[in-house]
Design a protein around this motif. Structure first.
Motif, PDB file in Angstrom:
ATOM      1  N   GLU A 166       8.501  41.747  13.150  1.00  0.00           N
ATOM      2  CA  GLU A 166      10.035  42.025  13.716  1.00  0.00           C
ATOM      3  C   GLU A 166      10.849  42.703  12.781  1.00  0.00           C
ATOM      4  OE1 GLU A 166       9.074  38.518  17.084  1.00  0.00           O
ATOM      5  OE2 GLU A 166      10.613  38.167  15.634  1.00  0.00           O
ATOM      6  N   ARG A 167      10.844  41.999  11.657  1.00  0.00           N
ATOM      7  CA  ARG A 167      11.600  42.499  10.466  1.00  0.00           C
ATOM      8  C   ARG A 167      11.168  44.014  10.237  1.00  0.00           C
ATOM      9  NH1 ARG A 167      16.171  40.699  10.108  1.00  0.00           N
ATOM     10  NH2 ARG A 167      16.326  42.139   8.240  1.00  0.00           N
ATOM     11  N   ARG A 168       9.897  44.281   9.942  1.00  0.00           N
ATOM     12  CA  ARG A 168       9.254  45.542   9.627  1.00  0.00           C
ATOM     13  C   ARG A 168       9.707  46.451  10.889  1.00  0.00           C
ATOM     14  NH1 ARG A 168       4.666  45.125   5.941  1.00  0.00           N
ATOM     15  NH2 ARG A 168       4.206  42.841   5.611  1.00  0.00           N
ATOM     16  N   GLU A 169       9.362  46.175  12.029  1.00  0.00           N
ATOM     17  CA  GLU A 169       9.788  47.041  13.276  1.00  0.00           C
ATOM     18  C   GLU A 169      11.175  47.367  13.386  1.00  0.00           C
ATOM     19  OE1 GLU A 169       8.361  47.706  17.956  1.00  0.00           O
ATOM     20  OE2 GLU A 169       7.739  45.909  16.799  1.00  0.00           O
ATOM     21  N   TYR A 170      12.033  46.287  13.549  1.00  0.00           N
ATOM     22  CA  TYR A 170      13.039  46.535  14.061  1.00  0.00           C
ATOM     23  C   TYR A 170      14.086  46.848  13.020  1.00  0.00           C
ATOM     24  CZ  TYR A 170      11.230  43.743  18.135  1.00  0.00           C
ATOM     25  OH  TYR A 170      10.426  43.477  19.011  1.00  0.00           O
TER      26      TYR A 170
ATOM     27  N   SER B 220       7.566  48.274   2.400  1.00  0.00           N
ATOM     28  CA  SER B 220       6.886  47.526   1.157  1.00  0.00           C
ATOM     29  C   SER B 220       7.649  47.543  -0.130  1.00  0.00           C
ATOM     30  CB  SER B 220       5.477  48.455   0.671  1.00  0.00           C
ATOM     31  OG  SER B 220       4.423  48.069   1.840  1.00  0.00           O
ATOM     32  N   GLU B 221       8.407  48.616  -0.388  1.00  0.00           N
ATOM     33  CA  GLU B 221       9.546  48.620  -1.305  1.00  0.00           C
ATOM     34  C   GLU B 221      10.637  47.839  -1.278  1.00  0.00           C
ATOM     35  OE1 GLU B 221      12.554  51.679  -3.683  1.00  0.00           O
ATOM     36  OE2 GLU B 221      11.401  52.252  -1.809  1.00  0.00           O
ATOM     37  N   ILE B 222      11.081  47.413   0.148  1.00  0.00           N
ATOM     38  CA  ILE B 222      12.229  46.547   0.259  1.00  0.00           C
ATOM     39  C   ILE B 222      11.436  44.965   0.044  1.00  0.00           C
ATOM     40  CG2 ILE B 222      13.503  45.323   2.119  1.00  0.00           C
ATOM     41  CD1 ILE B 222      13.922  48.313   3.169  1.00  0.00           C
ATOM     42  N   LEU B 223       9.966  44.627   0.615  1.00  0.00           N
ATOM     43  CA  LEU B 223       9.595  43.557   0.542  1.00  0.00           C
ATOM     44  C   LEU B 223       9.197  43.201  -0.997  1.00  0.00           C
ATOM     45  CD1 LEU B 223       7.420  43.991   4.030  1.00  0.00           C
ATOM     46  CD2 LEU B 223       9.161  42.377   3.369  1.00  0.00           C
ATOM     47  N   ASN B 224       8.702  44.199  -1.503  1.00  0.00           N
ATOM     48  CA  ASN B 224       8.746  43.770  -3.061  1.00  0.00           C
ATOM     49  C   ASN B 224       9.899  43.263  -3.754  1.00  0.00           C
ATOM     50  OD1 ASN B 224       6.002  44.460  -3.385  1.00  0.00           O
ATOM     51  ND2 ASN B 224       6.358  46.505  -3.479  1.00  0.00           N
TER      52      ASN B 224
END
Length: 252
Positions: free
Chosen positions: A99-103, A108-112
């Motif tokens: 839901e965080r990825r989609e909305y 991947s850069e942010i998640l890193n």
């Protein structure tokens, strides 16, 4: 020996008072009826973190944020940093949820960046991966999930990777009432473990807990958790009812 883990993700549900009452109910039931070898985690809204951490026995139930900021501090109105999360008494943070990825466009850069800050602040990330329906229907789920992990957690040094909990979430089975079959869950979990082994070695792969996160309920938890490579669940809707959540915890 891998840890058995059942983590609730309350998402954007319950006001503070409702959340504290739910946490109390879970705390009571876990103390009375849950096996000692099952790790229980409550993923609650930011507004609830401090009160829930004060309400439950944190030696028995871990408290988790559902997200954290990609920056350590500064002029980022509305953001909640990993350090802030840590200061509430929380020990975990859910990262990479579909839901965080989609909305919210989490890449991947942010998640890193989020992973680095969570680990720097001593939080245990519950890191999510999983494919949407069109990818599953194309039978390309292995490649999709491998790419998600290769771009993020596979960049970590092995000592940092070993601090993670993984959660596989078939996006097509979240909130839809659909559930991956027990065989489908085992198949993708075994694949994830195999690529961890390729990257970090068999010992690390065998120590990594991988949770199933797709419409797990008291009625199907036992069958899902019986699979060799399914180490527990990341639970959505069923985590909002204390008795249902306990039923899943007792699925081992």
């Amino acid at each position: 020996m891998r840890k058995k883990i059942v983590a609730g993700n309350w998402k954007c549900n319950t006001n503070l008072q409702e959340g504290v009452e739910l946490a109390k109910a879970v705390d009571t039931l876990v103390a009375k009826e849950a096996a000692d070898d099952v790790v229980v985690v409550l993923g609650v809204p930011f507004t609830h973190l401090t009160k829930v951490a004060e309400t439950v026995n944190t030696n028995r139930i871990g408290v988790s944020a559902q997200n954290c900021a990609a920056e350590a501090k500064g002029a980022f109105t509305g953001e909640v940093s990993a350090e802030m999360v840590k200061s509430t008494g929380a020990k975990y943070v859910i990262l990479g949820h579909s839901e965080r990825r989609e909305y919210y466009g989490e890449t991947s850069e942010i998640l890193n960046k989020k992973l680095a800050l969570a680990l720097e602040n001593g939080l245990t990330p519950i890191y999510c991966c999983g494919e949407p329906l069109e990818v599953r229907e194309a039978e390309a789920q292995n490649e999709f999930v491998k790419k998600q992990l290769t771009e993020t957690i596979f960049n970590l040094p092995v000592d940092e990777f070993k601090k993670l909990i993984l959660a596989y979430e078939p996006i097509w089975a979240i909130g839809t009432g659909k559930t991956a079959s027990s065989e489908q869950a085992q198949e993708i979990h075994a694949f994830i473990r195999s690529i961890i082994a390729e990257k970090f070695g068999n010992d690390v792969a065998e120590e990594t807990s991988i949770l199933y996160g797709g419409s797990c309920k008291p009625g199907n938890a036992k069958e899902l958790f019986a699979n060799k490579d399914v180490d527990g669940g990341l639970i959505g809707g069923a985590a909002l009812k204390a008795e249902d959540f306990l039923g899943i915890i007792k699925g081992f």
